[in-house]
Design an enzyme around this catalytic site. Structure first.
Site, PDB file in Angstrom:
ATOM      1  N   ASP A 193       2.758  73.226  66.602  1.00 16.77           N
ATOM      2  CA  ASP A 193       2.514  73.246  67.906  1.00 16.77           C
ATOM      3  C   ASP A 193       1.046  73.452  68.319  1.00 16.77           C
ATOM      4  OD1 ASP A 193       3.188  73.806  70.468  1.00 16.77           O
ATOM      5  OD2 ASP A 193       2.817  76.083  69.922  1.00 16.77           O
ATOM      6  N   ASN A 228       0.394  73.120  71.903  1.00 20.81           N
ATOM      7  CA  ASN A 228       0.151  73.113  72.871  1.00 20.81           C
ATOM      8  C   ASN A 228       0.516  74.552  73.035  1.00 20.81           C
ATOM      9  OD1 ASN A 228       3.032  72.479  73.283  1.00 20.81           O
ATOM     10  ND2 ASN A 228       3.171  71.787  75.033  1.00 20.81           N
ATOM     11  N   ASP A 269       2.864  76.456  72.916  1.00 19.98           N
ATOM     12  CA  ASP A 269       4.471  77.127  73.510  1.00 19.98           C
ATOM     13  C   ASP A 269       4.654  77.660  72.328  1.00 19.98           C
ATOM     14  OD1 ASP A 269       5.190  74.513  72.546  1.00 19.98           O
ATOM     15  OD2 ASP A 269       6.116  73.884  74.301  1.00 19.98           O
ATOM     16  N   ASP A 299       5.842  70.030  68.165  1.00 19.31           N
ATOM     17  CA  ASP A 299       5.783  68.748  69.145  1.00 19.31           C
ATOM     18  C   ASP A 299       5.778  67.502  67.983  1.00 19.31           C
ATOM     19  OD1 ASP A 299       2.785  69.376  69.024  1.00 19.31           O
ATOM     20  OD2 ASP A 299       3.361  70.920  70.306  1.00 19.31           O
ATOM     21  N   ASP A 348      17.076  60.822  63.087  1.00 24.02           N
ATOM     22  CA  ASP A 348      18.276  61.629  63.255  1.00 24.02           C
ATOM     23  C   ASP A 348      19.282  61.378  63.906  1.00 24.02           C
ATOM     24  OD1 ASP A 348      20.410  64.329  62.462  1.00 24.02           O
ATOM     25  OD2 ASP A 348      18.665  65.639  62.371  1.00 24.02           O
ATOM     26  N   ASP A 383      24.467  62.026  61.499  1.00 23.75           N
ATOM     27  CA  ASP A 383      24.840  63.891  60.962  1.00 23.75           C
ATOM     28  C   ASP A 383      26.224  64.079  61.225  1.00 23.75           C
ATOM     29  OD1 ASP A 383      24.709  66.602  62.119  1.00 23.75           O
ATOM     30  OD2 ASP A 383      25.860  66.700  63.070  1.00 23.75           O
ATOM     31  N   GLU A 391      25.172  61.939  56.862  1.00 27.22           N
ATOM     32  CA  GLU A 391      25.758  63.610  56.287  1.00 27.22           C
ATOM     33  C   GLU A 391      27.170  63.188  56.186  1.00 27.22           C
ATOM     34  OE1 GLU A 391      24.574  68.156  57.487  1.00 27.22           O
ATOM     35  OE2 GLU A 391      25.897  66.287  58.760  1.00 27.22           O
ATOM     36  N   HIS A 450      17.386  71.689  56.745  1.00 25.60           N
ATOM     37  CA  HIS A 450      16.961  72.866  57.699  1.00 25.60           C
ATOM     38  C   HIS A 450      18.615  73.704  57.815  1.00 25.60           C
ATOM     39  CE1 HIS A 450      19.905  69.408  59.532  1.00 25.60           C
ATOM     40  NE2 HIS A 450      19.407  69.834  59.888  1.00 25.60           N
ATOM     41  N   ASP A 451      19.900  73.412  56.721  1.00 26.57           N
ATOM     42  CA  ASP A 451      20.813  74.119  56.404  1.00 26.57           C
ATOM     43  C   ASP A 451      20.818  74.747  56.130  1.00 26.57           C
ATOM     44  OD1 ASP A 451      21.761  72.249  59.562  1.00 26.57           O
ATOM     45  OD2 ASP A 451      22.982  71.127  58.328  1.00 26.57           O
TER      46      ASP A 451
HETATM   47  O1  TEU Z   1      25.287  70.067  60.092  1.00 27.11           O
HETATM   48  C1  TEU Z   1      27.128  69.840  59.298  1.00 27.11           C
HETATM   49  C2  TEU Z   1      27.561  71.033  58.791  1.00 27.11           C
HETATM   50  O2  TEU Z   1      28.535  70.793  57.739  1.00 27.11           O
HETATM   51  C3  TEU Z   1      26.414  72.137  58.544  1.00 27.11           C
HETATM   52  O3  TEU Z   1      27.439  73.218  60.095  1.00 27.11           O
HETATM   53  C4  TEU Z   1      26.741  73.157  57.273  1.00 27.11           C
HETATM   54  O4  TEU Z   1      28.066  72.948  57.518  1.00 27.11           O
HETATM   55  C5  TEU Z   1      26.607  73.721  58.094  1.00 27.11           C
HETATM   56  O5  TEU Z   1      24.719  74.271  58.472  1.00 27.11           O
HETATM   57  C6  TEU Z   1      26.136  74.970  56.256  1.00 27.11           C
HETATM   58  O6  TEU Z   1      25.831  75.871  56.799  1.00 27.11           O
HETATM   59  C7  TEU Z   1      25.098  68.978  60.544  1.00 27.11           C
HETATM   60  C8  TEU Z   1      23.260  69.497  61.196  1.00 27.11           C
HETATM   61  O7  TEU Z   1      22.903  69.825  59.598  1.00 27.11           O
HETATM   62  C9  TEU Z   1      23.299  70.873  61.362  1.00 27.11           C
HETATM   63  O8  TEU Z   1      21.969  71.409  61.668  1.00 27.11           O
HETATM   64  C10 TEU Z   1      24.228  70.609  62.778  1.00 27.11           C
HETATM   65  O9  TEU Z   1      24.203  72.144  63.694  1.00 27.11           O
HETATM   66  C11 TEU Z   1      25.274  70.945  62.481  1.00 27.11           C
HETATM   67  O10 TEU Z   1      25.587  68.753  62.062  1.00 27.11           O
HETATM   68  C12 TEU Z   1      26.344  69.823  64.264  1.00 27.11           C
HETATM   69  O11 TEU Z   1      25.431  68.938  64.258  1.00 27.11           O
HETATM   70 CA    CA Z   2       4.721  72.620  71.876  1.00 26.60          CA
END
Ligand code: TEU
Ligand code: CA
Length: 561
Positions: A24, A26, A28, A32, A101, A202, A259, A335-336
């Site tokens: 970050d 700024n 908040d 960013d 993405d 995605d 993905e 991130h998942d």
């Molecule tokens: O993820 C797709 C997906 O298959 C996920 O929902 C996965 O099953 C789950 O996160 C596992 O815990 C993509 C993105 O990477 C995710 O961040 C999004 O939430 C999702 O698509 C919907 O766009």
């Molecule tokens: Ca920020």
């Protein structure tokens, strides 16, 4: 594979940035674009070639940017289009590429297309989405959402249901409609014209829905049918991707990664075939789904580790079967997913450091394009300090709402244990830069609570320690750039049944690599045949004790055949 055939994206290493949690600038509490620009030299120092940015487009953030309300505007929380252009230019100046993405299985329900679509049944955009009449006063079929609960939402105003495989705020686009494809491809071309270097697509395996939208299988004890199995790799998906390739992707030298939820080897060979008709590679999920709950109604929610032979069998299958036909992506985290040290290694002490290096070595010596998720390179761990009030992720919140409160499939404490093992917020806590307040991520109120171990686990500490995980990753990347065998060599598993050590070879024309990884926190003895000319290429201990493998020891030998 001939050395001369190597494409740039086959030798590249990708660094994934989750902008919301990176830096970050700024105050908040939200990361960013300027914050990313500030740290480009850090990514460069690590040695990565490409940055993949999670969605930065305008979004009401029901699913943190995966619900896009305008594909061609930057979310003001992240900055402006000018900030993006500055970032892209600054990255290119340093020889870094940026992959965006692309979220086109669905939009936000706040996207102009959906606002028009839901306005009335006759609207020209009605058919941009998947609307169906109620059947006997109910949903058109039994599909469940990926985020628990039903995949259909009834729209009072127009008397029909719309499909949302993810959150209610993420209505699925109707790819069968040519106008949708025209709109998406046009939008993609405008991003390509801006000079971006590729797309991470995605849930691209879900864009073609099966004819007639048949019910999915309901797992024992479950409430909804499995929409993932019903939809993935649908009848027209390859056709759509080939069209995308023709109309967009061939217009520049792009890197593409799809993905691909629910993709198997056969499908992956089509999506990521080396013939270049569709994508460069896919993110497959099989190795990330080995530790699911044995009760399918609970899906991913579980807290037990996978026996090592199963992991080996799976990774080996992908290495062997795609070789010379398609191309693998290599990832432990994103991130998942929870943090990999907390899943296959150790979350604390010296073992955290050793296991992070071991896991990095194991992955980075395989064939494919490696992806590093922000913080992985300093061994960030799961955030055990987060409690129900701290979570932000809709997947976690919906699991609580449906699995615990509505369907009573599980109690809240058990789910919390599972969330601490598997929840997505483990990966989304802010990047840990230093020991200062909020780990140097923000001087404001962070949007998501930090992992409380940032005193010990942070970038400043890693950069100051020549034995850190960071420098180990830096070395792994350098080796990939320098030794073509890591890109081209044949993979061969050595010890399929060993439940503690994972050893494989990479076989080239005149040399080989032997990659040995101890997954145990104990000392073991294993003997491998090695020629006299073998030299140690990389290791996570400062000496070599031959057949004695110390806790999480990892070493790679190189030798002439
Ligand atoms: O993820 C797709 C997906 O298959 C996920 O929902 C996965 O099953 C789950 O996160 C596992 O815990 C993509 C993105 O990477 C995710 O961040 C999004 O939430 C999702 O698509 C919907 O766009
Ligand atoms: Ca920020």
């Amino acid at each position: 594979m001939e050395k001369t055939d190597i494409k740039w994206w086959q030798q590249a290493v990708v660094y994934q940035i989750y902008p919301r949690s990176f830096q970050d600038t700024n105050h908040d509490g939200i990361g960013d674009l300027k914050g990313i620009e500030q740290h480009l030299d850090y990514v460069k120092e690590l040695g990565a070639d490409v940055i993949w940015l999670n969605p930065i487009y305008d979004s009401p953030n029901k699913d943190n940017g995966y619900d896009i309300s305008d594909y061609e505007a930057i979310n003001p929380e992240f900055g402006s289009m000018q900030d993006f252009e500055d970032l892209l230019a600054a990255a290119h100046e340093r020889g870094l590429k940026i992959v965006m993405d692309l979220v086109v299985n669905h939009t936000s329900d706040q996207h102009q297309w959906f606002i028009e679509s839901r306005s009335n049944q006759e609207n020209g955009k009605r058919d941009f989405y998947i609307w169906r009449d109620p059947v006997d006063g109910h949903e058109p079929n039994n599909w469940g959402s990926f985020f628990s609960g039903p995949a259909w939402k009834f729209d009072e105003a127009t008397g029909q249901y719309y499909l949302h495989l993810f959150a209610e705020g993420q209505p699925d686009l109707n790819w069968q409609n040519e106008a949708v494809r025209d709109a998406v491809f046009g939008m993609m071309n405008r991003w390509v014209d801006k000079g971006i270097d590729g797309f991470r697509m995605d849930v691209i395996s879900l864009i073609s829905k099966p004819e007639g939208l048949p019910d999915g299988q309901v797992p024992e004890g479950g409430t909804y049918g499995n929409s993932n199995d019903a939809v993935a790799n649908g009848p027209h998906v390859h056709e759509y991707l080939q069209e995308m390739r023709q109309r967009v992707l061939n217009n520049a030298d792009l890197m593409t990664v799809g993905e691909a939820s629910n993709v198997d080897i056969e499908n992956a060979k089509r999506y990521s075939n080396l013939n270049g008709q569709e994508l460069n590679m896919v993110f497959q999920f099989e190795h990330m789904e080995l530790d699911e709950n044995p009760n399918p109604a609970l899906g991913k929610w579980y807290d037990q580790r996978v026996p090592l032979p199963l992991l080996k069998e799976n990774l080996t299958k992908w290495q062997e079967e795609l070789a010379n036909q398609a191309w693998n992506s290599l990832y432990w985290s994103n991130h998942d997913q929870p943090r990999i040290v907390s899943r296959y290694g150790a979350s604390q002490g010296e073992e955290r450091v050793l296991s992070a290096k071991m896991l990095g070595t194991l992955l980075h010596f395989m064939q494919g394009t490696p992806y590093i998720y922000q913080g992985e390179e300093i061994g960030m761990t799961n955030a055990y300090n987060l409690d129900w009030d701290d979570f932000d992720d809709i997947e976690i919140k919906n699991a609580r709402k449906y699995l615990v409160d509505q369907d009573h499939l599980i109690d809240a404490d058990t789910l919390l244990r599972y969330v601490h093992y598997k929840g997505r917020d483990n990966a989304r806590t802010p990047m840990q830069w230093n020991q200062e307040e909020n780990a140097g991520f923000t001087t404001g109120q962070p949007w998501l609570k930090l992992n409380d171990n940032y005193d010990e686990v942070n970038v400043a500490a890693a950069l100051a320690d020549k034995d850190s995980i960071f420098y180990h990753y830096q070395k792994l990347i350098k080796l990939r750039h320098e030794l073509p065998i890591i890109t081209t060599g044949r993979y061969e598993l050595i010890d399929p049944h060993d439940d503690a050590v994972y050893t494989y070879k990479r076989v080239g024309d005149d040399e080989e690599l032997l990659v040995i990884n101890n997954f145990n926190d104990e000392t073991l003895v294993r003997e491998y045949e090695l020629p006299d000319n073998a030299s140690l290429l990389i290791s996570n201990y400062d000496d070599d004790q031959g057949k004695t493998l110390r806790p999480f020891e990892s070493k790679v030998y190189r030798y002439q055949k």
